[in-house]
Design a protein around this motif. Structure first.
Motif, PDB file in Angstrom:
ATOM      1  N   ARG A  29       0.814  -1.020  -0.031  1.00  0.00           N
ATOM      2  CA  ARG A  29      -0.094  -0.090   0.068  1.00  0.00           C
ATOM      3  C   ARG A  29       0.737   1.136  -0.018  1.00  0.00           C
ATOM      4  O   ARG A  29       0.297   2.266  -0.485  1.00  0.00           O
ATOM      5  CB  ARG A  29      -0.938   0.006   1.233  1.00  0.00           C
ATOM      6  CG  ARG A  29      -2.034  -0.916   1.084  1.00  0.00           C
ATOM      7  CD  ARG A  29      -3.087  -0.729   2.253  1.00  0.00           C
ATOM      8  NE  ARG A  29      -4.127  -1.966   2.205  1.00  0.00           N
ATOM      9  CZ  ARG A  29      -5.208  -1.856   3.183  1.00  0.00           C
ATOM     10  NH1 ARG A  29      -4.928  -0.812   4.286  1.00  0.00           N
ATOM     11  NH2 ARG A  29      -6.133  -2.881   3.115  1.00  0.00           N
ATOM     12  N   HIS A  30       1.900   1.244   0.463  1.00  0.00           N
ATOM     13  CA  HIS A  30       2.728   2.453   0.708  1.00  0.00           C
ATOM     14  C   HIS A  30       4.040   2.271  -0.193  1.00  0.00           C
ATOM     15  O   HIS A  30       4.186   3.362  -0.930  1.00  0.00           O
ATOM     16  CB  HIS A  30       3.079   2.617   2.183  1.00  0.00           C
ATOM     17  CG  HIS A  30       2.020   2.719   3.242  1.00  0.00           C
ATOM     18  ND1 HIS A  30       1.345   3.984   3.164  1.00  0.00           N
ATOM     19  CD2 HIS A  30       1.591   1.962   3.723  1.00  0.00           C
ATOM     20  CE1 HIS A  30       0.471   3.931   3.992  1.00  0.00           C
ATOM     21  NE2 HIS A  30       0.308   2.698   4.594  1.00  0.00           N
ATOM     22  N   VAL A  31       5.025   1.639   0.167  1.00  0.00           N
ATOM     23  CA  VAL A  31       5.891   1.365  -0.756  1.00  0.00           C
ATOM     24  C   VAL A  31       6.080   1.498  -2.220  1.00  0.00           C
ATOM     25  O   VAL A  31       6.502   2.037  -3.083  1.00  0.00           O
ATOM     26  CB  VAL A  31       7.055   0.297  -0.368  1.00  0.00           C
ATOM     27  CG1 VAL A  31       8.451  -0.015  -1.083  1.00  0.00           C
ATOM     28  CG2 VAL A  31       7.491   0.385   1.132  1.00  0.00           C
ATOM     29  N   MET A  32       5.117   0.438  -2.630  1.00  0.00           N
ATOM     30  CA  MET A  32       5.007   0.160  -4.116  1.00  0.00           C
ATOM     31  C   MET A  32       4.097   1.364  -4.611  1.00  0.00           C
ATOM     32  O   MET A  32       4.292   1.633  -5.909  1.00  0.00           O
ATOM     33  CB  MET A  32       4.178  -1.116  -4.131  1.00  0.00           C
ATOM     34  CG  MET A  32       4.665  -2.330  -4.059  1.00  0.00           C
ATOM     35  SD  MET A  32       6.491  -2.508  -5.120  1.00  0.00           S
ATOM     36  CE  MET A  32       5.568  -2.486  -6.782  1.00  0.00           C
ATOM     37  N   LYS A  33       3.279   2.031  -3.865  1.00  0.00           N
ATOM     38  CA  LYS A  33       2.326   3.138  -4.266  1.00  0.00           C
ATOM     39  C   LYS A  33       3.434   4.120  -4.573  1.00  0.00           C
ATOM     40  O   LYS A  33       3.507   5.001  -5.591  1.00  0.00           O
ATOM     41  CB  LYS A  33       1.345   3.413  -3.528  1.00  0.00           C
ATOM     42  CG  LYS A  33       0.610   4.399  -3.740  1.00  0.00           C
ATOM     43  CD  LYS A  33      -0.609   4.634  -3.070  1.00  0.00           C
ATOM     44  CE  LYS A  33      -1.411   6.089  -3.553  1.00  0.00           C
ATOM     45  NZ  LYS A  33      -2.709   5.957  -2.582  1.00  0.00           N
ATOM     46  N   LEU A  34       4.471   4.544  -3.595  1.00  0.00           N
ATOM     47  CA  LEU A  34       5.179   5.739  -3.716  1.00  0.00           C
ATOM     48  C   LEU A  34       6.102   5.764  -4.724  1.00  0.00           C
ATOM     49  O   LEU A  34       6.770   6.534  -5.352  1.00  0.00           O
ATOM     50  CB  LEU A  34       5.749   5.958  -2.419  1.00  0.00           C
ATOM     51  CG  LEU A  34       4.805   6.426  -1.132  1.00  0.00           C
ATOM     52  CD1 LEU A  34       5.505   6.500   0.174  1.00  0.00           C
ATOM     53  CD2 LEU A  34       4.133   7.747  -1.766  1.00  0.00           C
ATOM     54  N   ILE A  35       6.828   4.509  -4.835  1.00  0.00           N
ATOM     55  CA  ILE A  35       7.731   4.207  -5.988  1.00  0.00           C
ATOM     56  C   ILE A  35       7.341   3.973  -7.501  1.00  0.00           C
ATOM     57  O   ILE A  35       7.988   3.985  -8.391  1.00  0.00           O
ATOM     58  CB  ILE A  35       8.886   3.016  -5.662  1.00  0.00           C
ATOM     59  CG1 ILE A  35       8.005   1.714  -5.627  1.00  0.00           C
ATOM     60  CG2 ILE A  35       9.458   3.188  -4.346  1.00  0.00           C
ATOM     61  CD1 ILE A  35       8.991   0.313  -5.677  1.00  0.00           C
ATOM     62  N   SER A  36       6.047   3.918  -7.540  1.00  0.00           N
ATOM     63  CA  SER A  36       5.296   3.490  -8.729  1.00  0.00           C
ATOM     64  C   SER A  36       5.676   4.747  -9.862  1.00  0.00           C
ATOM     65  O   SER A  36       5.749   4.714 -10.986  1.00  0.00           O
ATOM     66  CB  SER A  36       3.956   3.190  -8.541  1.00  0.00           C
ATOM     67  OG  SER A  36       3.151   4.422  -8.128  1.00  0.00           O
ATOM     68  N   ILE A  37       5.600   6.098  -9.392  1.00  0.00           N
ATOM     69  CA  ILE A  37       5.676   7.172 -10.450  1.00  0.00           C
ATOM     70  C   ILE A  37       6.985   7.257 -10.979  1.00  0.00           C
ATOM     71  O   ILE A  37       6.959   7.363 -12.158  1.00  0.00           O
ATOM     72  CB  ILE A  37       5.191   8.548  -9.690  1.00  0.00           C
ATOM     73  CG1 ILE A  37       3.860   8.731  -9.130  1.00  0.00           C
ATOM     74  CG2 ILE A  37       5.520   9.739 -10.521  1.00  0.00           C
ATOM     75  CD1 ILE A  37       3.377   9.745  -8.349  1.00  0.00           C
ATOM     76  N   PRO A  38       7.939   7.399 -10.269  1.00  0.00           N
ATOM     77  CA  PRO A  38       9.281   7.216 -11.016  1.00  0.00           C
ATOM     78  C   PRO A  38       9.461   6.097 -11.928  1.00  0.00           C
ATOM     79  O   PRO A  38      10.112   6.155 -12.873  1.00  0.00           O
ATOM     80  CB  PRO A  38      10.459   7.264  -9.918  1.00  0.00           C
ATOM     81  CG  PRO A  38       9.794   6.952  -8.664  1.00  0.00           C
ATOM     82  CD  PRO A  38       8.215   7.094  -8.817  1.00  0.00           C
ATOM     83  N   LEU A  39       8.835   4.771 -11.283  1.00  0.00           N
ATOM     84  CA  LEU A  39       9.137   3.658 -12.128  1.00  0.00           C
ATOM     85  C   LEU A  39       8.210   3.508 -13.369  1.00  0.00           C
ATOM     86  O   LEU A  39       8.792   3.323 -14.360  1.00  0.00           O
ATOM     87  CB  LEU A  39       8.705   2.434 -11.269  1.00  0.00           C
ATOM     88  CG  LEU A  39       9.818   2.064 -10.389  1.00  0.00           C
ATOM     89  CD1 LEU A  39       9.178   0.833  -9.539  1.00  0.00           C
ATOM     90  CD2 LEU A  39      11.069   1.519 -10.695  1.00  0.00           C
TER      91      LEU A  39
END
Length: 323
Positions: A236-246
């Protein structure tokens, strides 16, 4: 928002014009295609007729204006070697390159992101050290050498994979695709792995860096204090926050992979745009060279424009011109 979109479109148009001039002049300086098209034994009269037929007797600025006029009407000219419209020639090769590129980028993302998240979540574990060491190897190994090793091991020594070609294809919506057949997938796998190597390493390192940064942030600390499980924090947090640059890197890397699949397609005899441009450079087929380079330039311009517009939707400061 309208002024921001207009500004970006205007800038993109200027870049397209500048790139068309640079590409046309650069290809013009490569060599004289007449030396390839005409036999050395041809008479001067035949040589003059061929030069006039292709418009090569005109000054460079007139040749460019003719090219730009045809380009505005979607006409890239006629191939010197294949004798067919360049647009049709590129469209016939584009599905093979798209198929290889999409498969390679998806392969790199589906494997690289989970490995990078794990390496960032447990950076001191032996598995994380192995993953990061392998990513350094992926950056260091030349693409052509890795491709030759794949052919030698799996095609020559083991004999379980084909060394080149596209294999059997199936028509879907009027386009031939090889991933829909078992034989086509066997032909697709090795070149896709070779093309995905560098992108895989990049995805691992980006996902690892983003995960490490977020795991040390207050967001994760508060989530743990609230009693959330580690799995919930990751999803919910880590994957969501790193998704934009990825996602941004995914789009840009897709463009670069599509543009620079030349080496892989040449090694594995993959009948795509990369092999076409190599053959065109060898035979000095100017219309094909110019069309391919313009296609690459337009691809990057469209991707960057799309990224700018998505960022404007996400960040109001960009729309107001304050960032």
């Amino acid at each position: 928002m309208f002024s921001f979109i207009f500004q970006r479109l205007f800038q993109a148009g200027l870049v397209v014009i500048a790139m068309s001039v640079l590409v046309f002049c650069g290809v013009f300086a490569v060599g004289n295609p007449i030396d390839v098209l005409i036999s050395p034994d041809a008479t001067q009269e035949i040589r003059a007729q061929v030069i006039a037929r292709y418009g090569l007797d005109l000054p460079l600025w007139q040749q460019y204006l003719q090219f730009a006029s045809r380009l505005l009407h979607g006409d890239f000219g006629t191939s010197f070697i294949y004798g067919m419209p360049v647009g049709s020639l590129i469209l016939s090769r584009l599905p093979a390159t798209l198929e290889l590129t999409i498969f390679a980028v998806l392969l790199a993302s589906c494997i690289g992101i989970p490995l990078g998240v794990y390496a960032g979540y447990k950076p001191q574990s032996p598995a994380a050290r192995i993953i990061m060491g392998a990513s350094i190897l992926g950056f260091s190994v030349p693409t052509f050498w890795f491709g030759l090793m794949l052919i030698m091991v799996f095609a020559v020594q083991c004999g379980c994979m084909p060394a080149g070609g596209r294999g059997d294809t199936v028509s879907l919506f009027g386009v031939e695709w090889s991933f829909l057949t078992a034989n086509g997938m066997k032909h697709l796998l090795l070149p896709a792995i070779n093309l995905a190597l560098f992108k895989l390493s990049m995805m691992i390192r980006l996902a690892r860096a983003g995960t490490r940064e977020i795991m040390l942030s207050d967001t994760v600390k508060f989530a743990r204090a609230a009693g959330l499980s580690e799995r919930t924090i990751l999803t919910r947090h880590v994957m969501k926050l790193i998704s934009i640059p990825l996602v941004t890197v995914f789009g840009l890397e897709f463009g670069s992979t599509l543009a620079f699949a030349v080496v892989t397609e040449t090694i594995f005899s993959w009948p795509g745009l990369g092999k076409l441009i190599i053959d065109s450079i060898t035979s000095l087929d100017r219309p094909v060279m110019v069309a391919y380079l313009m296609l690459v330039a337009l691809l990057f311009i469209i991707i960057n424009l799309s990224v700018d517009l998505v960022y404007a939707l996400l960040d109001p400061r960009l729309r107001k011109g304050r960032a």
